[in-house]
Scaffold this active site. Structure first.
Site, PDB file in Angstrom:
ATOM      1  CB  ALA A 126      -0.810   0.011   1.032  1.00  0.00           C
ATOM      2  CD  GLN A 131      -5.803  -1.163  -0.533  1.00  0.00           C
ATOM      3  OE1 GLN A 131      -5.191  -0.222   0.522  1.00  0.00           O
ATOM      4  NE2 GLN A 131      -6.431  -2.239  -0.160  1.00  0.00           N
ATOM      5  CE  LYS A 145       0.079   2.063  -8.520  1.00  0.00           C
ATOM      6  NZ  LYS A 145       1.492   2.489  -9.137  1.00  0.00           N
ATOM      7  CG  ASP A 278       9.013   6.852  -6.752  1.00  0.00           C
ATOM      8  OD1 ASP A 278       9.735   7.241  -6.153  1.00  0.00           O
ATOM      9  OD2 ASP A 278       7.870   6.640  -6.723  1.00  0.00           O
TER      10      ASP A 278
END
Length: 438
Positions: A126, A131, A145, A278
């Site tokens: 999550a 999550q 997802k 990311d």
């Protein structure tokens, strides 16, 4: 409305009212201006702590924006606020399944379960926006997802409230920095991350980009089981990097991992201009055979040829040993406000020089965990930040340098040594910078 949904704020009005309640319980800049120095510190600590607790509860874009704010504007906000915001992590507790089931029903209808041979209601991962659940399709294991309801619709209201709070914190520092461009960029990225159609397209594009490099594995998307709020992908086995490190891999395996990640970044930015920005270590899994599974492409961004040419020109200017050339490139690139003092601009050059020092020929192989270098680089960066009066965090570089910083920290934790000279050549192909003397 079911009880689980009552405990999860989904509407814009509900989420905004909760943040407004938080803001009302602590002092804004008008009150802070009438307090003593000690009282101002205590008040902004109280404010940051209250906001952080509310962000954890609300999830969604505002939680992720709070994380990013602690990184991207951390040098500009009061340190107490940054420290508390920095406790936010993108691995929150999951919500009750009844909450996300409504998203599945909206996506596939009341008979959504018929599309899967098996679906686990208990999530195994999550984060702030959604999550992940395990399932099975045509005998193959998949992951689904599912985005939390209301996340996409609340982004703008969430960011508007967080911007007000950030500006009240910034006022305490007496800097004249305009954070508008920072929040504009956060809005752009968060809207992209909340659109799983964009993420699926990014995933497929990225898979094609690394298809010829057998060191990497990218999950396969299931378009027929994906929408703008649901993304179904093949399940890929592997240990998260942090877990892999606990197994004490050999130095050689750690170096192989480091080389693979640096090679990947060069391919991403300098060859294709398409970067997964990311750096969360959870986005990288390591298989027993050494292959690296790459995950989460919601924050993949494109950098056009003109941008990359300017970036390379800035790096080349550092090798020229001409500070004024570097300042001129930075101004043209929009990295500095022309109103900054000359001393501030020179401090900017010094900061960049320290940033590229790991590529200097005299420090090869570079030790990523070199404590002396890290302390010196941090001190130089802090000195530059203290000198700033007008320049906000550079919008163009926010997420790119977030990726680079995360990659550096990951290799630092691995305690690897690596000859970085070939990477400088791949990036700019000119003389390398001289190492600074401590």
């Amino acid at each position: 409305m079911s009880e689980p949904k009552k405990r999860f704020a989904t509407s814009v009005l509900s989420r905004s009212s909760k943040l407004l309640e938080t803001a009302a319980r602590v002092a804004g800049k008008e009150v802070a201006g009438r307090l003593s120095g000690v009282e101002r510190v205590a008040r902004r600590i109280e404010q940051a702590r209250a906001v952080t607790e509310q962000l954890r509860h609300l999830k969604g874009a505002v939680m992720k924006a709070g994380q990013l704010l602690s990184i991207d504007a951390g040098d500009f906000l009061p340190p107490e606020a940054v420290e508390i915001l920095g406790t936010l992590q993108d691995d929150a507790e999951p919500v009750e399944f009844a909450v996300v089931e409504s998203v599945l029903v909206d996506a596939f209808g009341a008979d959504w379960r018929d599309r899967f041979e098996h679906f686990e209601e208990t999530s195994f991962a999550a984060a702030s926006i959604g999550q992940v659940h395990r399932a099975r399709v045509n005998g193959a294991p998949v992951v689904v997802k599912v985005q939390y309801p209301g996340v996409a619709e609340s982004i703008d209201a969430d960011l508007a409230m967080l911007a007000k709070l950030a500006n009240s914190w910034l006022a305490v520092t007496r800097k004249k920095i305009d954070l508008t461009t920072l929040f504009d960029e956060l809005s752009r990225i968060l809207h992209r991350e909340a659109d799983y159609v964009i993420e699926r397209n990014n995933l497929e594009r990225y898979a094609a980009m690394v298809a010829d490099d057998d060191r990497f594995v990218v999950p396969r998307a299931y378009p027929e089981l994906s929408t703008d709020r649901v993304l179904t992908m093949s399940f890929e086995q592997g240990a998260p990097v942090r877990e892999w490190m606990k197994r004490s891999p050999s130095f050689e395996r750690r170096v192989d991992f480091a080389r693979a990640m640096l090679d990947l970044y060069c391919v991403e930015f300098f060859e294709h201009g398409f970067v997964q920005t990311d750096p969360n270590p959870a986005n990288f899994l390591v298989r027993e055979d050494g292959k690296i599974v790459l995950l989460d492409f919601g924050a993949a961004l494109e950098y056009d040829a003109t941008f990359r040419e300017r970036y390379v020109a800035l790096l080349k200017s550092l090798a020229s040993r001409d500070p004024q050339q570097t300042v001129d490139e930075a101004l043209a690139f929009g990295l500095l406000d022309e109103r900054e003092k000359a001393a501030t601009m020179l401090a900017f050059v010094e900061m960049l020089e320290s940033a590229v020092e790991p590529f200097a020929s005299g420090v090869q192989p570079f030790q990523f965990a070199d404590a002396d270098y890290l302390a010196r680089a941090q001190e130089i960066s802090a000195r530059f930040t203290r000198a700033l009066e007008y320049s906000p965090p550079p919008r163009q570089l926010l997420f790119l340098h977030r990726k680079l910083g995360g990659l550096f920290n990951l290799l630092k934790r691995m305690e690897v040594r690596l000859d970085l000279a070939p990477y400088w050549d791949r990036m700019v192909g000119v003389a390398r910078p001289a190492a600074q003397v401590a």
